[in-house]
Design a protein around this motif. Structure first.
Motif, PDB file in Angstrom:
ATOM      1  N   ASN A 166      49.727  30.414  48.323  1.00  0.00           N
ATOM      2  CA  ASN A 166      50.738  30.071  47.299  1.00  0.00           C
ATOM      3  C   ASN A 166      50.528  31.040  46.135  1.00  0.00           C
ATOM      4  O   ASN A 166      50.401  30.655  44.977  1.00  0.00           O
ATOM      5  CB  ASN A 166      50.537  28.604  46.881  1.00  0.00           C
ATOM      6  N   TYR A 167      50.460  32.312  46.494  1.00  0.00           N
ATOM      7  CA  TYR A 167      49.989  33.380  45.618  1.00  0.00           C
ATOM      8  C   TYR A 167      50.711  33.438  44.264  1.00  0.00           C
ATOM      9  O   TYR A 167      50.077  33.427  43.206  1.00  0.00           O
ATOM     10  CB  TYR A 167      50.147  34.710  46.362  1.00  0.00           C
ATOM     11  N   GLU A 168      52.039  33.508  44.299  1.00  0.00           N
ATOM     12  CA  GLU A 168      52.778  33.723  43.042  1.00  0.00           C
ATOM     13  C   GLU A 168      52.595  32.554  42.072  1.00  0.00           C
ATOM     14  O   GLU A 168      52.401  32.750  40.873  1.00  0.00           O
ATOM     15  CB  GLU A 168      54.272  33.973  43.307  1.00  0.00           C
ATOM     16  N   ASN A 169      52.691  31.331  42.604  1.00  0.00           N
ATOM     17  CA  ASN A 169      52.541  30.165  41.721  1.00  0.00           C
ATOM     18  C   ASN A 169      51.125  30.067  41.167  1.00  0.00           C
ATOM     19  O   ASN A 169      50.926  29.707  40.002  1.00  0.00           O
ATOM     20  CB  ASN A 169      52.898  28.879  42.474  1.00  0.00           C
ATOM     21  N   VAL A 170      50.145  30.393  41.991  1.00  0.00           N
ATOM     22  CA  VAL A 170      48.753  30.329  41.519  1.00  0.00           C
ATOM     23  C   VAL A 170      48.522  31.425  40.472  1.00  0.00           C
ATOM     24  O   VAL A 170      47.906  31.189  39.428  1.00  0.00           O
ATOM     25  CB  VAL A 170      47.763  30.426  42.707  1.00  0.00           C
ATOM     26  N   ASN A 204      44.869  45.273  43.975  1.00  0.00           N
ATOM     27  CA  ASN A 204      45.771  46.237  43.339  1.00  0.00           C
ATOM     28  C   ASN A 204      46.872  45.599  42.515  1.00  0.00           C
ATOM     29  O   ASN A 204      47.842  46.267  42.169  1.00  0.00           O
ATOM     30  CB  ASN A 204      46.414  47.113  44.428  1.00  0.00           C
ATOM     31  N   ASP A 205      46.758  44.328  42.228  1.00  0.00           N
ATOM     32  CA  ASP A 205      47.824  43.657  41.485  1.00  0.00           C
ATOM     33  C   ASP A 205      47.427  43.556  40.009  1.00  0.00           C
ATOM     34  O   ASP A 205      46.556  42.782  39.635  1.00  0.00           O
ATOM     35  CB  ASP A 205      48.034  42.246  42.077  1.00  0.00           C
ATOM     36  N   PRO A 206      48.079  44.347  39.150  1.00  0.00           N
ATOM     37  CA  PRO A 206      47.681  44.343  37.743  1.00  0.00           C
ATOM     38  C   PRO A 206      47.909  42.999  37.054  1.00  0.00           C
ATOM     39  O   PRO A 206      47.321  42.722  36.010  1.00  0.00           O
ATOM     40  CB  PRO A 206      48.566  45.427  37.111  1.00  0.00           C
ATOM     41  N   GLU A 207      48.761  42.155  37.649  1.00  0.00           N
ATOM     42  CA  GLU A 207      49.020  40.847  37.022  1.00  0.00           C
ATOM     43  C   GLU A 207      48.060  39.769  37.491  1.00  0.00           C
ATOM     44  O   GLU A 207      48.108  38.640  37.026  1.00  0.00           O
ATOM     45  CB  GLU A 207      50.447  40.387  37.336  1.00  0.00           C
ATOM     46  N   TRP A 208      47.214  40.096  38.483  1.00  0.00           N
ATOM     47  CA  TRP A 208      46.265  39.074  38.946  1.00  0.00           C
ATOM     48  C   TRP A 208      45.088  39.030  37.962  1.00  0.00           C
ATOM     49  O   TRP A 208      44.371  40.017  37.782  1.00  0.00           O
ATOM     50  CB  TRP A 208      45.752  39.376  40.359  1.00  0.00           C
ATOM     51  N   PRO A 209      44.851  37.908  37.304  1.00  0.00           N
ATOM     52  CA  PRO A 209      43.760  37.869  36.343  1.00  0.00           C
ATOM     53  C   PRO A 209      42.428  37.683  37.054  1.00  0.00           C
ATOM     54  O   PRO A 209      42.340  36.914  38.025  1.00  0.00           O
ATOM     55  CB  PRO A 209      44.099  36.636  35.500  1.00  0.00           C
ATOM     56  N   HIS A 210      41.409  38.388  36.597  1.00  0.00           N
ATOM     57  CA  HIS A 210      40.152  38.349  37.345  1.00  0.00           C
ATOM     58  C   HIS A 210      39.262  37.176  36.967  1.00  0.00           C
ATOM     59  O   HIS A 210      38.217  37.310  36.342  1.00  0.00           O
ATOM     60  CB  HIS A 210      39.481  39.718  37.352  1.00  0.00           C
ATOM     61  N   VAL A 211      39.740  36.030  37.438  1.00  0.00           N
ATOM     62  CA  VAL A 211      38.960  34.805  37.379  1.00  0.00           C
ATOM     63  C   VAL A 211      37.933  34.887  38.508  1.00  0.00           C
ATOM     64  O   VAL A 211      37.945  35.839  39.286  1.00  0.00           O
ATOM     65  CB  VAL A 211      39.882  33.576  37.567  1.00  0.00           C
ATOM     66  N   ARG A 212      37.083  33.887  38.613  1.00  0.00           N
ATOM     67  CA  ARG A 212      36.086  33.927  39.691  1.00  0.00           C
ATOM     68  C   ARG A 212      36.721  33.620  41.038  1.00  0.00           C
ATOM     69  O   ARG A 212      37.658  32.831  41.126  1.00  0.00           O
ATOM     70  CB  ARG A 212      34.999  32.906  39.400  1.00  0.00           C
ATOM     71  N   LEU A 213      36.188  34.249  42.064  1.00  0.00           N
ATOM     72  CA  LEU A 213      36.678  33.982  43.426  1.00  0.00           C
ATOM     73  C   LEU A 213      35.542  33.420  44.258  1.00  0.00           C
ATOM     74  O   LEU A 213      34.408  33.906  44.198  1.00  0.00           O
ATOM     75  CB  LEU A 213      37.116  35.281  44.085  1.00  0.00           C
ATOM     76  N   ALA A 214      35.858  32.372  45.022  1.00  0.00           N
ATOM     77  CA  ALA A 214      34.884  31.830  45.971  1.00  0.00           C
ATOM     78  C   ALA A 214      35.521  31.906  47.350  1.00  0.00           C
ATOM     79  O   ALA A 214      36.699  31.560  47.522  1.00  0.00           O
ATOM     80  CB  ALA A 214      34.562  30.384  45.614  1.00  0.00           C
ATOM     81  N   LEU A 215      34.762  32.403  48.295  1.00  0.00           N
ATOM     82  CA  LEU A 215      35.287  32.568  49.643  1.00  0.00           C
ATOM     83  C   LEU A 215      34.587  31.579  50.566  1.00  0.00           C
ATOM     84  O   LEU A 215      33.356  31.512  50.596  1.00  0.00           O
ATOM     85  CB  LEU A 215      35.009  34.007  50.087  1.00  0.00           C
ATOM     86  N   SER A 216      35.382  30.816  51.293  1.00  0.00           N
ATOM     87  CA  SER A 216      34.811  29.821  52.203  1.00  0.00           C
ATOM     88  C   SER A 216      34.365  30.523  53.482  1.00  0.00           C
ATOM     89  O   SER A 216      35.129  30.625  54.432  1.00  0.00           O
ATOM     90  CB  SER A 216      35.858  28.756  52.508  1.00  0.00           C
ATOM     91  N   LEU A 217      33.148  30.991  53.474  1.00  0.00           N
ATOM     92  CA  LEU A 217      32.672  31.787  54.615  1.00  0.00           C
ATOM     93  C   LEU A 217      32.290  30.867  55.785  1.00  0.00           C
ATOM     94  O   LEU A 217      32.745  31.044  56.897  1.00  0.00           O
ATOM     95  CB  LEU A 217      31.476  32.643  54.180  1.00  0.00           C
TER      96      LEU A 217
END
Ligand code: SAH
Length: 350
Positions: A166-170, A204-217
């Motif tokens: 839900n990329y755009e809304n998030v 590469n998305d300049p509008e994506w804010p660099h909040v923390r990312l957690a990956l469900s490995l």
């Protein structure tokens, strides 16, 4: 029927208003002194009345609130557009302040075998207003409960749904949270199953804010991951490794690491072979923290690893130089813990 955003309806109702007017209104929505539109004295009076008559003040409606016996976790079942139900959780963190866990979708298409939301399938993605309003909902809840600590210090996208589906809304939600709340990017975490095209887009998305990312490995062994996370395609781990390198080169620093989440499933992903593969994988990537999540029971074939096995697993990782923590289970008595959210409506209030 799709949710029509506040902004779209606002522009339709007031076509001649200058752009800043809607921003002013949005800013007001994060000022909890206002409990309805009529109180917004910085907005022209007739506009206030129209808003009051035609706009809901908050796009999520309380259906049920439950609290855990330990009083450190609250779960709200909220109704969104179309009468669908979502769940959001307020939990006390180590500093005694609150972390809000928001949902990004009603249900989820990812179908992870050990996750209650995954059993629902995808019903719909939430609009950015509906995600933001889960946070606003808790702010008003705290205001109504003045005996409780008032500060929300963190937001995690670990409720129902896959945020990167839900990329755009998030993305819009994150940008608004950063703009209108007092939370900085290190206080917000988006958790993802690992949707590779979206992860690449983030690079590469300049509008994506660099909040923390957690990956469900959940496993660094390809066949075991495939067994429990069905969206795992054949070269998933290679692709993640490649992506993580690029991500950390671009955005990694002392404050900005990557987190791997790892649900502990007895006999499934907790053996010495699994800890070795996980340690090797993490050490190849570098600036990664591993967060072990004891499995919360949801009525499937799985069992949580024993305390002893989790201990051994952690020690093996630590011994290999991995930065590893164990997540505290919260709200299991009200089905509010990781992976337990679904939209079953409970009739009895606690
Ligand atoms: N779709 C996102 C958010 C899921 S919820 C994602 O996949 O990351 C946040 C975390 O809880 C994820 O790591 C998820 O895999 C984990 N989880 C799901 N079901 C669980 C369960 N029954 N017990 C413990 N953790 C679970």
């Amino acid at each position: 029927m799709n949710y029509q955003s506040r902004q779209a309806r606002f522009e339709e109702l007031f076509p001649n208003q200058p752009k800043f007017r809607f921003q002013q209104l949005e800013k007001n929505l994060f000022n909890y002194d206002f409990e309805d539109y009529l109180q917004m004295s910085n907005i022209p009076a007739e506009m206030r009345q129209t808003l009051q008559d035609d706009f809901e003040f908050i796009s999520v409606k309380e259906n049920l609130i439950q609290n855990s016996r330990s009083k450190d976790t609250y779960k709200a079942t909220l109704e969104v557009e179309g009468g669908k139900l979502i769940e959001t959780v307020l939990m006390q963190n180590k500093r005694g302040q609150w972390t809000v866990c928001v949902s990004s979708q009603v249900g989820c298409a990812m179908a992870c075998e050990f996750c209650a939301t995954g059993k629902m399938g995808l019903i719909k993605s939430l609009h950015c207003d509906e995600i933001i309003d889960q946070y606003r909902f808790w702010k008003y809840f705290l205001k109504k409960n003045p005996d409780l600590e008032q500060r929300i210090s963190n937001i995690v996208f670990m409720g129902m749904g896959e945020p990167l589906a839900n990329y755009e809304n998030v993305k819009q939600t994150l940008n608004k949270l950063l703009k209108y709340t007092d939370l900085g990017p290190t206080k917000i975490t988006v958790s993802t199953v690992g949707v590779i095209p979206a992860l690449i887009k983030i690079l590469n998305d300049p509008e994506w804010p660099h909040v923390r990312l957690a990956l469900s490995l959940h496993s660094a062994d390809q066949p075991s991951r495939k067994d429990i996370v069905p969206t795992t395609f054949n070269d998933f781990l290679d692709k993640i490794e490649e992506w993580a390198h690029e991500y950390l080169v671009k955005f990694g620093n002392k404050k900005h690491h990557l987190t791997f989440e790892y649900v502990m499933l007895r006999g499934v992903n907790d053996t010495p072979m699994h800890s070795k593969k996980l340690a090797d994988f993490v050490m190849k990537i570098g600036n990664v923290k591993v967060n072990l999540i004891p499995y919360n029971y949801i009525g499937t074939q799985f069992e949580c690893s024993t305390g002893e096995d989790i201990e051994k697993f952690m020690n093996k990782l630590k011994g290999s130089g991995v930065n590893v923590t164990r997540r505290k289970n919260m709200g299991t008595d009200i089905d509010a813990a990781c992976g337990q959210l679904s939209n079953k409506q409970s009739k009895t209030k606690i």
